[in-house]
Design a protein around this motif. Structure first.
Motif, PDB file in Angstrom:
ATOM      1  N   TYR A  96       3.758  33.258 120.711  1.00 29.63           N
ATOM      2  CA  TYR A  96       4.885  33.896 120.008  1.00 29.63           C
ATOM      3  C   TYR A  96       4.764  35.420 120.468  1.00 29.63           C
ATOM      4  N   TYR A  97       3.872  36.054 120.788  1.00 27.95           N
ATOM      5  CA  TYR A  97       3.917  37.607 121.114  1.00 27.95           C
ATOM      6  C   TYR A  97       4.730  37.734 122.387  1.00 27.95           C
ATOM      7  N   ASN A  98       4.446  36.899 123.546  1.00 29.07           N
ATOM      8  CA  ASN A  98       5.068  37.136 124.790  1.00 29.07           C
ATOM      9  C   ASN A  98       6.429  36.572 124.726  1.00 29.07           C
ATOM     10  N   TYR A  99       6.652  35.490 123.928  1.00 33.21           N
ATOM     11  CA  TYR A  99       8.011  34.581 124.217  1.00 33.21           C
ATOM     12  C   TYR A  99       8.906  34.796 123.138  1.00 33.21           C
ATOM     13  N   CYS A 100       8.465  35.461 122.056  1.00 34.14           N
ATOM     14  CA  CYS A 100       9.291  35.224 120.697  1.00 34.14           C
ATOM     15  C   CYS A 100       9.502  36.707 120.103  1.00 34.14           C
ATOM     16  N   ARG A 101       8.627  37.612 119.982  1.00 35.85           N
ATOM     17  CA  ARG A 101       8.610  38.684 119.354  1.00 35.85           C
ATOM     18  C   ARG A 101       9.419  39.672 120.086  1.00 35.85           C
ATOM     19  N   PRO A 102      10.484  40.165 119.461  1.00 37.17           N
ATOM     20  CA  PRO A 102      11.211  41.455 120.105  1.00 37.17           C
ATOM     21  C   PRO A 102      10.421  42.825 119.927  1.00 37.17           C
ATOM     22  N   PHE A 103      10.793  43.661 120.720  1.00 41.15           N
ATOM     23  CA  PHE A 103      10.221  44.966 120.589  1.00 41.15           C
ATOM     24  C   PHE A 103      11.361  45.830 120.875  1.00 41.15           C
ATOM     25  N   SER A 104      11.438  47.157 120.031  1.00 35.61           N
ATOM     26  CA  SER A 104      12.108  48.225 120.057  1.00 35.61           C
ATOM     27  C   SER A 104      12.371  48.904 121.436  1.00 35.61           C
ATOM     28  N   LYS A 105      10.918  49.302 122.115  1.00 35.61           N
ATOM     29  CA  LYS A 105      10.914  49.833 123.303  1.00 35.61           C
ATOM     30  C   LYS A 105      11.469  48.860 124.485  1.00 35.61           C
ATOM     31  N   LEU A 106      11.693  47.604 124.165  1.00 38.14           N
ATOM     32  CA  LEU A 106      12.188  46.691 125.221  1.00 38.14           C
ATOM     33  C   LEU A 106      13.779  46.564 124.999  1.00 38.14           C
ATOM     34  N   ASN A 107      14.147  47.152 123.908  1.00 34.67           N
ATOM     35  CA  ASN A 107      15.921  47.208 123.682  1.00 34.67           C
ATOM     36  C   ASN A 107      15.672  45.594 122.982  1.00 34.67           C
ATOM     37  N   CYS A 108      15.082  45.531 122.128  1.00 28.17           N
ATOM     38  CA  CYS A 108      14.867  44.197 121.362  1.00 28.17           C
ATOM     39  C   CYS A 108      14.740  42.992 122.138  1.00 28.17           C
ATOM     40  N   GLN A 109      14.149  43.168 123.050  1.00 27.83           N
ATOM     41  CA  GLN A 109      13.725  41.780 124.216  1.00 27.83           C
ATOM     42  C   GLN A 109      12.290  41.334 123.888  1.00 27.83           C
ATOM     43  N   THR A 110      12.026  40.379 124.183  1.00 27.57           N
ATOM     44  CA  THR A 110      10.806  40.060 124.335  1.00 27.57           C
ATOM     45  C   THR A 110       9.920  40.528 125.427  1.00 27.57           C
ATOM     46  N   PRO A 111       8.519  40.658 125.834  1.00 24.90           N
ATOM     47  CA  PRO A 111       8.000  40.806 126.773  1.00 24.90           C
ATOM     48  C   PRO A 111       8.377  40.097 128.100  1.00 24.90           C
ATOM     49  N   ILE A 112       8.266  38.790 128.035  1.00 27.02           N
ATOM     50  CA  ILE A 112       8.891  37.962 129.230  1.00 27.02           C
ATOM     51  C   ILE A 112      10.213  37.962 129.460  1.00 27.02           C
ATOM     52  N   GLU A 113      11.098  38.065 128.230  1.00 23.06           N
ATOM     53  CA  GLU A 113      12.488  38.356 128.839  1.00 23.06           C
ATOM     54  C   GLU A 113      12.844  39.447 129.145  1.00 23.06           C
ATOM     55  N   PHE A 114      12.087  40.742 129.100  1.00 21.13           N
ATOM     56  CA  PHE A 114      12.171  42.120 129.707  1.00 21.13           C
ATOM     57  C   PHE A 114      11.985  42.034 130.987  1.00 21.13           C
TER      58      PHE A 114
END
Length: 386
Positions: A363-381
């Motif tokens: 969930y953390y790597n593939y589903c959860r968005p981050f503000s510092k990543l422009n609301c993208q997930t780590p893998i997506e970024f």
């Protein structure tokens, strides 16, 4: 609508008698007794044939239960009605919390819909002191969640209620092109009880004697310009199963991606060495900074030698200062507060604990968005950046 006429009981019975004799037509009876509509005569004849002669004595518009007229409603019957009313009142008011006199429309509509098979609308309106016309006016409106509220509810449900109102606001702007104030989002989340779980405060402690201590090369510079430039690692306790488990994690500060993790029932050097080897598989880690605290596992000669062999530069926090490794500390705190309830300690099997950690990592790597990543997930970024 015209005013209803109340005909005396004697006239009703006389009309029925003459009608049964068959010597007069409906029109003749209407002219004789001043009856305005022949349907009235038909209604009286219907009462007579059905054995409801008591209805001749009832007032206009008044209906009596159990086939009784006004003279037959004795004290016992009246008492039964009062008991039934108060039983209904107790049951309905028990469904309303807080100030029952100020029940909101959507709650009252829900109560009526739930109990309309058991009680009449009129009786329920009387119980709450609400006019029947007011109820139907309320019901004609839409009291469900608005479109904005539905979108906020969907976002919170999809992310398992693990994000705050600021992230919800950012996702509304990114995914739905809806600009809304964060205070508005917070009020809606509070209204529907969608608040994220609060992280418990961490209690710091000072570790024992170290073997190999290296400088703090990271120096709280938690931003990285490329993958595998800066890593952080730490160990945390998992006191939720049949016995204590320990989790070792390595994270890339470029996109906050969890690169590797290991769960063990022993907090020894092999725990951190296995995690390090998994993180290095298939990656160019030469001159990568790997930051940790001054735990005995990280200061061991074996761990330092393995890092040096792979060209990794080890970095360590100052003793007893968790803020020097805040990112990985925050991650472990989020994992515990979001995936494990405080009430489940000691009630899960170790196998279940491992499954929950594995689920959260995905969930953390593939589903959860981050503000510092422009609301993208780590893998997506990482994929889009590549």
């Amino acid at each position: 609508m015209g005013k209803k006429t109340n005909y005396p009981e004697e006239i009703k019975k006389k009309v029925v008698q003459l009608k049964l004799e068959g010597n007069h037509t409906n029109q003749e009876l209407m002219d004789m007794f001043g009856i305005k509509n022949k349907s009235q005569i038909k209604t009286w004849m219907k009462w007579y044939r059905n054995g409801e002669s008591h209805r001749f004595a009832q007032p206009v518009g008044k209906q009596y239960s159990y086939g009784l007229g006004p003279e037959d409603e004795n004290e016992v019957t009246s008492l039964k009605k009062k008991v039934a009313y108060y039983e209904m009142r107790e049951e309905l008011l028990g469904k309303v919390s807080g100030n029952r006199k100020e029940v909101v429309p959507e709650v009252f509509i829900q109560i009526v819909e739930s109990f309309k098979h058991k009680y009449t609308v009129k009786a329920m309106c009387k119980c709450f002191g609400i006019a029947k016309a007011t109820y139907y006016r309320w019901r004609g409106k839409s009291w469900g969640p608005s479109e904005l509220e539905k979108k906020i509810i969907d976002i919170c449900e999809n992310l398992k209620f693990r994000i705050g109102h600021r992230m919800v606001r950012d996702l509304l702007r990114k995914e739905h092109q809806i600009k809304v104030n964060r205070n508005t989002v917070q009020k809606i989340m509070q209204k529907f009880n969608l608040q994220c779980q609060v992280k418990p405060k961490r209690q710091n402690y000072i570790a024992g004697e170290s073997k190999v201590v290296v400088p703090n090369y990271l120096d709280r510079q938690f931003n990285a310009s490329k993958p595998n430039e800066k890593w952080v690692t730490d160990i945390t306790y998992l006191p939720y199963g049949e016995k204590m488990l320990y989790l070792s994690t390595i994270m890339d500060l470029y996109n906050n991606e969890v690169l590797a993790y290991t769960i063990s029932d022993k907090q020894d050097k092999s725990l951190v060495l296995d995690t390090l080897k998994r993180a290095c598989e298939g990656r160019d880690v030469y001159e990568c900074i790997l930051h940790s605290d001054q735990g005995s596992q990280y200061t061991s000669y074996e761990y330092q030698a393995e890092a040096e062999k792979r060209g990794i530069i080890t970095s360590m926090s100052r003793r007893g200062n968790c803020f020097d490794n805040a990112v990985i500390e925050s991650f472990h705190s989020s994992l515990k507060s979001e995936e494990f309830s405080p009430l489940c300690r000691g009630k899960l099997t170790n196998h279940t604990v491992r499954e929950k950690v594995e689920s959260y990592m995905y969930y953390y790597n593939y589903c959860r968005p981050f503000s510092k990543l422009n609301c993208q997930t780590p893998i997506e970024f990482r994929v889009l950046a590549a």
